[in-house]
Design an enzyme around this catalytic site. Structure first.
Site, PDB file in Angstrom:
ATOM      1  N   GLY D 146       0.818  -1.205   0.000  1.00 15.29           N
ATOM      2  CA  GLY D 146       0.000   0.000   0.000  1.00 15.29           C
ATOM      3  C   GLY D 146       0.852   1.255   0.000  1.00 15.29           C
ATOM      4  O   GLY D 146       2.034   1.226   0.329  1.00 15.29           O
ATOM      5  N   CYS D 147       0.251   2.369  -0.366  1.00 17.94           N
ATOM      6  CA  CYS D 147       0.997   3.622  -0.500  1.00 17.94           C
ATOM      7  C   CYS D 147       1.515   4.114   0.846  1.00 17.94           C
ATOM      8  O   CYS D 147       2.709   4.438   0.979  1.00 17.94           O
ATOM      9  CB  CYS D 147       0.145   4.683  -1.184  1.00 17.94           C
ATOM     10  SG  CYS D 147      -1.502   4.914  -0.486  1.00 17.94           S
ATOM     11  N   TYR D 148       0.640   4.201   1.847  1.00 14.57           N
ATOM     12  CA  TYR D 148       1.095   4.625   3.173  1.00 14.57           C
ATOM     13  C   TYR D 148       2.139   3.650   3.715  1.00 14.57           C
ATOM     14  O   TYR D 148       3.105   4.041   4.369  1.00 14.57           O
ATOM     15  CB  TYR D 148      -0.070   4.660   4.155  1.00 14.57           C
ATOM     16  CG  TYR D 148      -0.900   5.900   4.121  1.00 14.57           C
ATOM     17  CD1 TYR D 148      -0.348   7.152   4.392  1.00 14.57           C
ATOM     18  CD2 TYR D 148      -2.270   5.845   3.860  1.00 14.57           C
ATOM     19  CE1 TYR D 148      -1.132   8.295   4.392  1.00 14.57           C
ATOM     20  CE2 TYR D 148      -3.053   6.985   3.862  1.00 14.57           C
ATOM     21  CZ  TYR D 148      -2.484   8.219   4.132  1.00 14.57           C
ATOM     22  OH  TYR D 148      -3.261   9.348   4.137  1.00 14.57           O
TER      23      TYR D 148
END
Lengths: 343, 343, 343, 343
Positions: D146-148
């Site tokens: 995921g990005c975070y």
């Protein structure tokens, strides 16, 4: 191919340098600043170029001509007037992104730029590189068009060339993001002033007006003048020119559409949208495209043309590469297959 | 004075409620939703009203007429057509911020709004409350003008009333922030779509065009139509109408200036800027002002008028309060001495 | 009540002037610039004050003391150090929005402001006007707290006063809009640089840190230091301080909540949101409110406090008016009943 | 190499498609929608793909496996759980940008995603493709982080792996642009709501927390949990994770710096800034870089790590291409030499 670039610290220069790095025919790029400057690491001048160890060298014409095949000037108004002489004298290829050599008439230059004009011989030697309507091949001094001029002229070309509109009825309501105003600090581009605001500036006084008129009158000498309004938008990238004109008597919607479609049928970087669809700004940001939409209002007999470009690409560095490709005979799209910023 | 307000959950309703709370002549405000709705705490519907314990009640005409002195409708198109009948029948004062009763001609309404029109008798009973050019006193049904219409008509009034421009030459390039599109979710106002973008919409089809034409033709029946373009800006508040027209033969700059100055000399909320200065959008955001600047181009014989307003104040709730003040004979500026948002 | 204001051309000064104009107890406002300046029309210095004919006069202490009841300084760091002496000597009421007199210790001042400190006697004479926890009555020199300090201290007060957190665990991740950086042009606030960006600055070096520590250690001398990060946001107005601390052993969620509710029960301008709801920035922009939300994480034993203010109101001009109201015994909310900007 | 892509209409899908088009090893790209969908021209679904005549076909596993070498899923949570089975059964290479197969433990999945988990065997078969710390070679099912999680884990890796911080002291104050929230309309991403605002969401409840913890505990099983705050920014692209932790006893600044430098010395796409310099968000937007800056505060014994990425590139499509390159043995930078958006 070895390229020299003067003015990498400005916004057009930054983007041009990025494009040149990805151009398949460019082997090396040398960066130059003023001739009296000290060598400086690029990353010091433009911190976002992390990891790039290139130096910005003081400009020396002999060095450039001995080592490079072309020089790009991405400099402020008035600078190439001072620096270009040795290159012009040697017929060395110059692509000049500034406005210094775009106007043929020195009096017009002085009137609009409030600066002394370059020598007449140099002005007349210069090629106005509006790439869809000119060919840079054989022209060693190429004056790259201004950003507003590019958006406006591409939107007006079919109308002017085919005499489809009433000559004295053209109105251009143009809007630009702040990158067009460059890196120089100013109150009008101070964030707290620009954000959530709209500011008009240089109404009927913008220095791109004379180059638009110079070109329009080549296409249709009946066009006496245009109304030209410029508005600063609270965005960074992009120009939208919203163009209005009264349609000439008897001209039909089909003729208007056909004029645009025919004019740009062979031009990859100009896209005419179908079905009276009008372009959004973001569909071209990050690319070298100019997107055009048109809508005819039969009640007011007015045609609306909306022309959008990325001011730093099609309006500056991208078109400069098109001129570079034309001059050296490379593929028209070399180095310019760029993806739209989405979202 | 006790006020009723229907539609507090929309953006115009929110702002109107805030203004009414500060109005010196308003004692109580009752909030209403649809007649078939359940009572709901305001703060649930509009979370930013922290600490306000007012309830939104289901609308009941009898309750309103028994307890209030006026009803404001800040509702979507088509809603007052359904709800206003008992108030009209009783000649109870209504100030309607929607477009339902602005047009005199039901066919025009249906053409532009794509909905059934209210009854002809009701339409003709309605007063178009463009406050600088109308007086609401004695008119129990007040149709508050649209936001684009307000900016455009105030910019055009001196030109149209005094026949200073060529009637078929009027072009309006209008731009609006997203709050004009309201609270309803839509792709065009999704942040990732709107931000760093410009989007045209409803070109020559915006529903404010017929109310502009209705009023313009009262002032100058020679005006056949206008070209009207609307662009969605990546900002929240404010409208700029950039207006172009060919000046009538023989009209001078001095006459243009004088026409604007004379027209608005007595009107506190319309400010004509001196010396061809053009307004910025932010100078009016947060206030009820309409600022006007004009610039005549002697080469193109075109006058440029720039008109800016806060779309939710002068373009909606602020003008509604002006109508309220007119109707009840309060001071013109009562409740409207608002400070510009700076910066 | 006649007020004098020095520094109307800065953002805090602009907002303070707007508030004073609406304050029910203020009859006249005189504007002053530097003592060696020429008189200048306000509208020339701040063009958005269209129609305001007030002049900015050169500051003369005798004139102020003869004609006014209070002087506000909304000046840059270092200016009041030079200008305040005659007012201090005369015990004339001063409300100083700058940081010059906030710190008791001249060495601390010099360390953080990199400037010579005012005289010790003057520093000790000064009252730190964090209005919820101090009373300006009887204090003729009021140092109005900094914007970051206000947001942070209001968020930390219940925790520090009641020793609810581990003293060395406090971390403040603060974010501010660009108006906090003022009107002065800088690369970091150039629109093309700020927009679509986040930039940290002065990490652990912001000059508001020592005034936060000075106050925190009055509340809990065990707190040795805080971690304080400041991020520049691409928005104009508002500060959000996101505060983290380890909860002291045995402290429950209920205790945390109760501490906040009790501390602010009587304070109109601090709103504690219920049910672990966290505030958004916009709910306070345009108002004098500080909104606080808190959320306890039982897994990490960390309490999160989110504190939001309008940096120019509660963080500057609004709190200055609260101090003014306290000093002169006016109602706490006089001149401060402001509506949130929606949307 | 022929690639299949499911989910081109979402933001990650759009960007992935653009990258695949420029990847030197990709010959053809086929686009797929749901298996029960009708074929649809891409340009209808995503209007900015002007001139691209590719069709989005209904997904058919047999067709994909017969004609393509790899399938990318850029679909919403829960979709690959339903669609991936035939590919998993056939050991056909899948690169999954969704969160469905990132977590090893189905109970953890269900707790955080509020959906039924995929089969345990499939979860355990899946490779968590955090490319700097994993190698996709030989793993036919690659779960792209995921990005975070990417921004946070790259910022924490040296600290966790080398046990340089107090395990229970980690706080992540993460901020994201709106593109991370996708194309789906929501009030929190309605322009009038998002603009000039900051909104916290899913505090300590974001679904990327468990994948961060799963990886952190592989590096240091002493880390019990992290505090994780997510704030929605009024910008489109980019994530900044501002990370705080108490430094373990005896650890020096030099050790911290060295840990970061050593960890990423060989990793082109992670740049550690020198001299306590902290990254800005824009320096990575448009690129696959993760830029890291660190600053140690000796007074609070806290290390600040700032990690920035473009959420749709390094945080989604860019990292997916890195996994693709790893799996097929292409150069690490193939298709990923992208220029920063300047300005």
């Amino acid at each position: 191919m070895n390229a020299a670039l003067v003015g990498v610290t400005g916004y057009s220069g930054v983007v041009l340098y990025q494009l040149l790095q990805q151009h398949p025919e460019v082997a090396t790029i040398r960066l130059f600043g003023r001739s009296d400057s000290q060598p400086q690491p690029l990353v010091e001048a433009v911190p976002n170029f992390i990891g790039d160890h290139t130096m910005i060298e003081p400009l020396d014409a002999a060095t450039v001509m001995a080592n490079c095949d072309v020089i790009f000037f991405a400099t402020s108004a008035g600078v190439t007037t001072k620096l270009a002489a040795p290159f012009i004298a040697a017929n060395f290829p110059v692509i000049d992104l500034s406005g210094d050599y775009r106007l043929q008439d020195p009096q017009v230059f002085t009137k609009w730029y409030h600066k002394p004009a370059p020598a007449v011989s140099a002005l007349q030697h210069s090629h106005y590189g509006l790439v869809e309507f000119a060919n840079a091949a054989g022209h060693s001094y190429i004056a790259n068009p201004g950003c507003y001029a590019t958006a406006t002229l591409l939107g007006l070309a079919p109308l002017a060339q085919q005499h489809l509109v009433v000559p004295d009825s053209i109105i251009v309501d143009a809007k630009s993001g702040t990158s067009g105003a460059g890196k120089k600090l100013a109150t009008s581009t101070h964030f707290s002033q620009t954000n959530e605001n709209l500011q008009l500036y240089k109404v009927n006084q913008h220095q791109h007006i004379p180059e638009i008129m110079q070109q329009l009158q080549i296409w249709d000498e009946q066009i006496p003048a245009i109304q030209f309004t410029t508005t600063l938008l609270p965005i960074t990238r992009g120009i939208m020119a919203t163009i209005y004109a009264k349609v000439a008597s008897g001209v039909t919607t089909a003729q208007l559409t056909q004029a645009f479609n025919n004019t740009y049928a062979e031009h990859t970087f100009v896209r005419v949208l179908p079905n009276a669809q009008l372009p959004t700004l973001k569909e071209v940001v990050g690319t070298n495209f100019c997107d055009l939409g048109l809508s005819y209002n039969p009640i007011t007999h007015t045609v609306l043309v909306v022309s959008v470009i990325d001011n730093l690409l099609k309006g500056a560095a991208g078109q400069a590469l098109q001129n570079f490709n034309q001059y050296f005979g490379f593929a028209a799209t070399a180095g310019l297959q760029l993806a739209t910023v989405m979202p």
